[in-house]
Structure formats: C-alpha cells, structure tokens
Scaffold this active site. Structure first.
Site, mmCIF file in Angstrom:
data_model
loop_
_atom_site.group_PDB
_atom_site.id
_atom_site.type_symbol
_atom_site.label_atom_id
_atom_site.label_comp_id
_atom_site.label_asym_id
_atom_site.label_seq_id
_atom_site.Cartn_x
_atom_site.Cartn_y
_atom_site.Cartn_z
ATOM 1 N N HIS A 91 0.880 -1.173 0.000
ATOM 2 C CA HIS A 91 0.000 0.000 0.000
ATOM 3 C C HIS A 91 0.917 1.222 0.000
ATOM 4 O O HIS A 91 2.000 1.179 0.596
ATOM 5 C CB HIS A 91 -0.859 0.098 1.259
ATOM 6 C CG HIS A 91 -1.756 -1.062 1.527
ATOM 7 N ND1 HIS A 91 -1.329 -2.200 2.155
ATOM 8 C CD2 HIS A 91 -3.068 -1.250 1.281
ATOM 9 C CE1 HIS A 91 -2.343 -3.049 2.269
ATOM 10 N NE2 HIS A 91 -3.416 -2.500 1.751
ATOM 11 N N ASP B 192 2.241 1.969 3.371
ATOM 12 C CA ASP B 192 3.168 1.002 3.996
ATOM 13 C C ASP B 192 4.597 1.422 3.720
ATOM 14 O O ASP B 192 5.461 1.356 4.582
ATOM 15 C CB ASP B 192 3.073 -0.408 3.380
ATOM 16 C CG ASP B 192 1.705 -1.008 3.428
ATOM 17 O OD1 ASP B 192 0.950 -0.679 4.341
ATOM 18 O OD2 ASP B 192 1.403 -1.820 2.517
ATOM 19 N N GLU C 296 -10.630 -6.932 -4.797
ATOM 20 C CA GLU C 296 -10.468 -8.010 -3.817
ATOM 21 C C GLU C 296 -11.721 -8.137 -2.970
ATOM 22 O O GLU C 296 -12.025 -7.258 -2.164
ATOM 23 C CB GLU C 296 -9.245 -7.704 -2.932
ATOM 24 C CG GLU C 296 -8.963 -8.783 -1.908
ATOM 25 C CD GLU C 296 -7.706 -8.501 -1.092
ATOM 26 O OE1 GLU C 296 -6.742 -7.918 -1.628
ATOM 27 O OE2 GLU C 296 -7.698 -8.859 0.089
ATOM 28 N N HIS D 109 -10.996 -14.339 3.348
ATOM 29 C CA HIS D 109 -12.191 -13.561 3.006
ATOM 30 C C HIS D 109 -13.295 -14.485 2.502
ATOM 31 O O HIS D 109 -14.482 -14.244 2.760
ATOM 32 C CB HIS D 109 -11.878 -12.517 1.930
ATOM 33 C CG HIS D 109 -10.898 -11.473 2.380
ATOM 34 N ND1 HIS D 109 -10.479 -10.458 1.554
ATOM 35 C CD2 HIS D 109 -10.263 -11.273 3.561
ATOM 36 C CE1 HIS D 109 -9.625 -9.686 2.207
ATOM 37 N NE2 HIS D 109 -9.470 -10.170 3.416
ATOM 38 N N ASP E 44 -5.763 -13.789 9.039
ATOM 39 C CA ASP E 44 -4.588 -13.686 8.162
ATOM 40 C C ASP E 44 -3.449 -14.603 8.576
ATOM 41 O O ASP E 44 -2.286 -14.172 8.635
ATOM 42 C CB ASP E 44 -4.062 -12.231 8.135
ATOM 43 C CG ASP E 44 -4.905 -11.327 7.240
ATOM 44 O OD1 ASP E 44 -5.733 -11.835 6.475
ATOM 45 O OD2 ASP E 44 -4.718 -10.099 7.324
ATOM 46 N N ASP F 4 -0.721 -12.587 2.010
ATOM 47 C CA ASP F 4 -1.386 -11.571 2.841
ATOM 48 C C ASP F 4 -1.607 -12.215 4.206
ATOM 49 O O ASP F 4 -2.734 -12.483 4.614
ATOM 50 C CB ASP F 4 -2.703 -11.124 2.176
ATOM 51 C CG ASP F 4 -3.240 -9.855 2.801
ATOM 52 O OD1 ASP F 4 -2.668 -9.421 3.822
ATOM 53 O OD2 ASP F 4 -4.230 -9.308 2.287
HETATM 54 C C1 XLS Z 1 -7.544 -6.844 4.212
HETATM 55 C C2 XLS Z 1 -7.107 -7.020 2.832
HETATM 56 C C3 XLS Z 1 -5.933 -6.137 2.418
HETATM 57 C C4 XLS Z 1 -5.786 -6.120 0.938
HETATM 58 C C5 XLS Z 1 -4.949 -5.009 0.415
HETATM 59 O O1 XLS Z 1 -8.294 -7.644 4.752
HETATM 60 O O2 XLS Z 1 -6.816 -8.369 2.622
HETATM 61 O O3 XLS Z 1 -4.771 -6.557 3.050
HETATM 62 O O4 XLS Z 1 -5.253 -7.308 0.466
HETATM 63 O O5 XLS Z 1 -5.493 -3.772 0.735
HETATM 64 NI NI NI Z 2 -5.775 -9.198 1.004
HETATM 65 NI NI NI Z 3 -7.621 -9.762 4.358
#
Ligand code: XLS
Ligand code: NI
Ligand code: NI
Length: 436
Positions: A101, A104, A232, A271, A309, A339
C-alpha cells in the site's frame, strides 16, 4: 549492504528428509511441474504491510514485533531503511514479487503534497533495489481505510472532499505502481460498505465507487499503465457489510457498471471463509467468468470469526487452490501474495522466515498434489462421465439454445428419468486423500 537478518542465510531446497526448519522440503523453485518451473507456477509475493509494518497488535494489547531496524518515526529515512530490510528478506526467503500500500512504504505526513513527496523518495529507492536484485512488483494499492478521514468510506464516503482525496491517492498510487513496473494494481474496498444501513444511501455510494473505478481505468490508459486491475472481495470487517462481499457480488457490480472488461478478482482465502464460502468456490466463480486474476494466500481459524490472516499450512486447501489454478492454465499477471501475518506470540524477526517457509512449502505440496490428481485422471474422468448425458443430441441442442419447453415436454413424456447413478462423494473424497 548491511545485514538485518544476520542469523539467517538464504533458504534452500533440501528435500523431504531435511530436518532443517529453515529449509524448503517441497518448494524447489527450478523443479518442473506440468512443464513449468515451480516458481513460475506459484509466483509468490511478500506483503510489505505484514512483513514490515505490522506491529502484531490485537484489540487487547499493543504490538509485540521486534523490529530493531525501525526507529518508530515517520521520517523518510526510516522508510528508506525499511526497504533495505525488506529486500534482504526477499532475497533470503527467495520470493520474487512483492505488494504494497502507498502508506506502507512511505509515511502519511501533514499534507497530501508532503505525503506524495515522501512516496516519490521511497519509490526512487525501491526502483534502485528492484534493479539491483531483479525483484518485481506484483501489485500496488492505496491505503484508503486507515486514516480517520476514511472512517465512513473512501470511494463511498458521504462527503465529496473525502472522495476527491481518495481519488488523488489512487492516482498517485497507480503512478508509483507504474514506475515500478507493477504487474497489477488492487482495489480492496477497506471501508466501502456500511456499519448501519439506516444512515446509508447504498445506491448513491455504489454509483460513486463505480465513478472512481472508471476514472482509474481512464487514468491507466492516459499514462500507459498496462498492469491488471484487481478487485479483492471481502464481506465484512471492518464494516458490517462490504459492497465487494464475494466473487459473485464483485462480478455483478463490475457488470452493472460496465467495468468487467477492465478488472479481474484477487481472491483471499480467509475472506472466502468470512463470506461463508470455501476458497475453491470463490476461485471457481471468478474463473468461470474469466476473471480470476490473483490470490491473497492466507488462512483463517475456524474458531475465530475474523480475518486472522494466518499463514497457509493446510495442504488440503492449497491442493484445492492449485487444482483450480492449473485448470485455468495458471497465473498470467497474478501470483500467490502472502497476505498473512505472524501470530502476536511470534514476535522475533526470524519468525518471518519460519512463517513464509511453511506457506511456500504448503503451496509447493499443493501444486505437486494437484498435478498428480490431474495426471491420474480418475477425478477428471468421473466429472466428465457424470455430465456425459449432456454430450448427446438433446444435451447439445439445449446447451446451444435450440430447444423450447414444449420440445422438452415431448421428450419427457416418453423418457422418464430412471434411478440415477451415485454422486460418489465419499469415493472422490477418498481418492483426493490418496494424493495428499
Ligand atoms: C484486508 C485485505 C488487504 C488487501 C490489500 O483484509 O486483505 O490486506 O489485500 O489492501
Ligand atoms: Ni488481502
Ligand atoms: Ni484480508
């Protein structure tokens, strides 16, 4: 170049008998599977945010991560230093791609122009490091969810100045991605959704989000950025409902707003679980629409209902993911971006290596298993056979749109379906297990 991980040397493939916890037992980058090198199938990516910026805090306590290289300030100097740590990490773990990002890699400062300047300075350094090491950018993105201005959304904010600010950030992040030769650019709608529908004009918010994406498509053309755009999906967290809930919702949104030609999906395992699906479901929905672009590789915890994650270690899951990817013919611009973050208890820098070694080996096994399942052919033949009645004259007529309800009534009157063949779920599950 100074060493920040002096206790780790480059991680190598040592084979299944190795007892070295910092060696690959399955990931052999040069080994060919289905005629292609493992590293080219898997296209691993490291996530800058989790590796370099995640302090490993949780809602009940502050971060624990030890980052002796980081002075904790928002200086550009500190940000530049982190890029060197990150590239040393990528070299030693043998990962070719990374994702970031904007916020980041560089600090958010007192004004947009100062933040932009800081971003430029860090991108200069990343460009240099990429040139020296051959590492590549899988995708970039803008952080449109952390700053308080985005508390009510960015592209879906009720406030037009916030929308404009997010557009400016997207513009700059696309430029940075373009400069670094990024193969893609991701939109994750961090807070594009609502906490309560009672104060939300959903239709208007969705219209606005589509406008933002159309402007991004236009800008991409204008500057000649040829990377792939991704959306995403995620159903919730931090919001109660996110508009990009799952693959199907994203595809519908993209179709409705005439954006489908310009986007593919970046599917994240955890997700999918949060959306009440399996990851293979999400991948198959995307692939069926020709829109499976990339994967955010991680895992959730079945007993915890949030985006934990975790690093992927479940070989059943990685096998299923790799089956879909092999069926699709593999990644083009996408890859397997970790991720994933370490647990709060795994706070030592060396844990970054253990975590990625595990994820990479789990996917290497998944790849080998999936290739073996395909070479064996029994699974594929079962599926083919199960639908073979559709290969006859009637089936093809229906599939080609050449029948009416009356035609089928005429057929059904003299062809009552008899006892059906078994679905053999258990047999197939057993077959699958033979390859794990
Ligand atoms: C958060 C998302 C994020 C995206 C990038 O849950 O996975 O990390 O991959 O913004
Ligand atoms: Ni992600
Ligand atoms: Ni995520």
């Amino acid at each position: 170049m100074s060493e920040y991980f002096s206790d780790v040397s480059k991680i190598l493939f040592e084979g299944e008998d190795s007892k070295n916890s910092l060696a690959f037992r399955h990931y052999d980058p040069e080994q060919e599977v289905e005629g292609k090198k493992m590293k080219d199938h898997l296209r691993f990516g490291a996530a800058y945010w989790h590796c370099m910026r995640n302090p490993l805090a949780d809602p009940f306590g502050p971060g624990t991560a030890l980052m002796p290289w980081d002075d904790g300030t928002d200086s550009v100097e500190n940000a530049v230093k982190r890029t060197h740590v990150f590239f040393e990490f990528m070299e030693k773990i043998d990962i070719d791609y990374y994702c970031f990002h904007d916020r980041d890699i560089a600090p958010e400062l007192a004004s947009l122009s100062e933040s932009n300047k800081a971003l430029d300075a860090v991108v200069d350094e990343l460009e240099k490091l990429q040139g020296e090491t051959g590492k590549k950018l899988l995708w970039g993105t803008a952080c449109l969810f952390a700053h308080p201005r985005y508390a009510m959304g960015a592209g879906t904010s009720p406030y037009v100045d916030v929308f404009a600010y997010s557009a400016a950030q997207v513009k700059k992040a696309i430029e940075a991605t373009h400069r670094l030769g990024g193969e893609g650019y991701t939109f994750w709608g961090g807070r594009e959704g609502y906490g309560s529908i009672i104060n939300t004009n959903m239709k208007r918010e969705l219209d606005h989000l589509a406008r933002l994406l159309h402007m991004a498509v236009d800008y991409k053309k204008e500057i000649g950025f040829e990377g792939q755009f991704y959306i995403e999906p995620k159903p919730k967290e931090p919001t109660k409902h996110q508009y990009d809930s799952d693959s199907a919702a994203c595809l519908n949104f993209l179709r409705e707003y005439d954006l489908l030609d310009h986007f593919k999906l970046n599917i994240e395992t955890n997700h999918a679980i949060l959306a009440g699906h399996t990851v293979e479901h999400e991948l198959q929905v995307a692939a069926a629409a020709g829109a499976l672009g990339s994967v955010d590789a991680n895992a959730g915890d079945e007993l915890l209902g949030w985006d934990t994650d975790q690093f992927p270690t479940n070989v059943y899951d990685t096998t299923k993911v790799m089956l879909v990817l092999l069926e699709m013919g593999g990644f083009t611009t996408g890859g397997l971006n970790f991720d994933s973050k370490r647990r709060r208890e795994s706070h030592e820098p060396i844990d970054l290596f253990h975590a990625h070694v595990g994820g990479m080996d789990a996917f290497a096994r998944g790849l080998k298993n999936a290739a073996a399942i395909r070479a064996d052919g029994r699974y594929e033949n079962f599926l083919k056979d199960r639908y073979s009645s559709w290969d006859g004259e009637l089936g093809s007529k229906i599939e080609n749109g050449n029948t009416s309800l009356a035609d089928l009534e005429a057929h059904a009157l003299s062809n009552e379906p008899g006892i059906l063949p078994s679905g053999r779920q258990e047999m197939l599950e057993n077959l699958f297990n033979n390859f794990i």
